[in-house]
Enzyme design. Structure first.
Site, PDB file in Angstrom:
ATOM      1  N   ILE A   1       0.829  -1.206   0.000  1.00 37.00           N
ATOM      2  CA  ILE A   1       0.000   0.000   0.000  1.00 37.00           C
ATOM      3  C   ILE A   1       0.868   1.263   0.000  1.00 37.00           C
ATOM      4  CG2 ILE A   1      -1.681   1.312   1.384  1.00 37.00           C
ATOM      5  CD1 ILE A   1      -2.715  -1.478   2.403  1.00 37.00           C
TER       6      ILE A   1
ATOM      7  N   ASP B   1      14.642   1.683  10.235  1.00 34.40           N
ATOM      8  CA  ASP B   1      13.793   0.759  10.987  1.00 34.40           C
ATOM      9  C   ASP B   1      12.935   1.598  11.932  1.00 34.40           C
ATOM     10  OD1 ASP B   1      12.558  -1.060  12.641  1.00 34.40           O
ATOM     11  OD2 ASP B   1      14.303  -2.365  12.784  1.00 34.40           O
TER      12      ASP B   1
ATOM     13  N   SER C   1      -4.866   2.885   9.196  1.00 33.17           N
ATOM     14  CA  SER C   1      -5.306   1.972  10.250  1.00 33.17           C
ATOM     15  C   SER C   1      -5.776   0.685   9.592  1.00 33.17           C
ATOM     16  CB  SER C   1      -6.407   2.647  11.072  1.00 33.17           C
ATOM     17  OG  SER C   1      -6.822   1.829  12.123  1.00 33.17           O
TER      18      SER C   1
ATOM     19  N   TYR D   1      -2.738  -7.069  16.799  1.00 32.97           N
ATOM     20  CA  TYR D   1      -2.803  -6.184  15.626  1.00 32.97           C
ATOM     21  C   TYR D   1      -4.002  -5.238  15.728  1.00 32.97           C
ATOM     22  CZ  TYR D   1      -3.294  -4.850  10.684  1.00 32.97           C
ATOM     23  OH  TYR D   1      -3.432  -4.137   9.510  1.00 32.97           O
TER      24      TYR D   1
ATOM     25  N   LYS E   1      -4.125  -1.002  15.901  1.00 36.52           N
ATOM     26  CA  LYS E   1      -4.828  -0.161  14.920  1.00 36.52           C
ATOM     27  C   LYS E   1      -5.946   0.641  15.591  1.00 36.52           C
ATOM     28  CE  LYS E   1      -2.509  -1.230  11.204  1.00 36.52           C
ATOM     29  NZ  LYS E   1      -1.691  -0.200  10.519  1.00 36.52           N
TER      30      LYS E   1
END
Ligand SMILES: NC(=O)c1ccc[n+]([C@@H]2O[C@H](COP(=O)([O-])OP(=O)(O)OC[C@H]3O[C@@H](n4cnc5c(N)ncnc54)[C@H](OP(=O)(O)O)[C@@H]3O)[C@@H](O)[C@H]2O)c1
Length: 275
Positions: A19, A64, A142, A156, A160
């Site tokens: 993305i 990083d 998100s 995860y 988000k």
């Protein structure tokens, strides 16, 4: 269109693939100078070469972003080398598909660091410059996971959800400053996120969307000024349905998960624990 990305400078994190790479290409094609970053130099070189065809001053950095203490210095370097940052796209992130019983606290911390704390730290570092100029765009990538409680993704989803909540309050705090905040909730997008090692198989079963289509929608969102983008758009209807019947939604989620776990032949950590 309210605010054009042409002639602006954007930092897009996690832009070596997926993305982020698609958003960098989309913005560059529209005449925006892009700064791209990630850990894999060779992939960044390829994306940068494409971006420079239409935005020749674009640059890349190997970084990083989970090394949080270096992020103020990184933000200062980007600002210096791009000549300013008008648009910050906080996109870098990692998945963690792991049943809660198999999760370690260290894993939860790692996910939170990259997916939540690193965008927050970059935002806080770049925000004063944007406010001083009276203009800026902060785009936080998100996930629908922030709202839908996907199975075996507690770490995860929480990272988000934190990013989404931060974005919403930030948008209110910045009202009238000329800096706007944009929240992106992608569904399932065809990227390497689903094939990264050290994750359980995805339990999703929707056909994936193309990163390029999401990137085009994000550019429109930045230019038109909308706060929240659901992609694909019908995901917003799911959020509305859930809000109107959270218990029914949870029951459906549990039923779906049990069927999907069986279909994929995945181990059931709860059953194993019970013996
Ligand atoms: N794909 C989906 O269905 C989906 C759905 C909802 C939300 N999202 C979100 O969209 C964003 C992009 O994901 P994607 O699907 O495009 O996955 P991806 O192809 O795996 O991209 C992740 C990007 O983040 C970078 N990254 C990962 N760890 C990093 C680190 N420690 N430091 C710097 N960069 C790092 C990666 O680059 P390097 O490996 O080179 O560092 C890569 O460029 C993520 O925040 C993800 O959670 C994706």
């Amino acid at each position: 269109m309210g605010w054009s990305v042409a002639g602006k400078r954007a930092l897009v994190t996690g832009s070596s693939t997926g993305i982020g790479a698609a958003i960098a290409r989309e913005l560059a094609a529209a005449g925006c100078t892009v700064g791209i970053c990630g850990r894999r130099a060779a992939l960044l070189d390829d994306v940068l070469a494409e971006c420079r065809k239409s935005a020749p001053d674009s640059r890349s950095w190997v970084v990083d972003l989970s090394e949080l203490d270096g992020l103020e210095a990184f933000a200062a370097r980007v600002t210096d080398e791009l000549g300013g940052v008008d648009i910050l796209v906080n996109n870098a992130g990692m998945p963690k598909r792991r049943h809660a019983l198999a999760l370690s606290f260290t894993e939860v911390e790692r996910v939170m660091s990259l997916n939540y704390l690193s965008p927050v730290r970059l935002t806080l570092a770049l925000l004063p410059g944007m406010v001083d100029r009276g203009a800026g765009r902060i785009v936080n990538v998100s996930s629908v996971a922030a709202r839908f409680g996907p199975p075996r993704e507690a770490a995860y989803s929480a990272s988000k959800a934190a990013l989404s909540a931060f974005s919403e309050s930030l948008a209110v705090d910045l009202a009238g400053s000329g800096v706007t905040v944009h929240l992106v909730n992608p569904g399932i997008i065809d990227t390497e996120l689903f094939s990264l090692p050290d994750n359980e198989p995805s339990l999703g079963n929707l056909p994936p969307e193309r990163p390029e289509d999401l990137a085009a929608a994000v550019r429109s969102q930045i230019e038109d000024g909308g706060f929240e983008l659901w992609f694909p758009g019908w995901m917003k209807d799911v959020a509305v349905t859930k809000a109107s019947d959270p218990d029914g939604f949870l029951a459906g989620n549990i039923e779906y998960t049990a069927a999907r776990v069986k279909e994929l032949g995945l181990p059931d950590p709860l059953a194993a624990r019970r013996g």
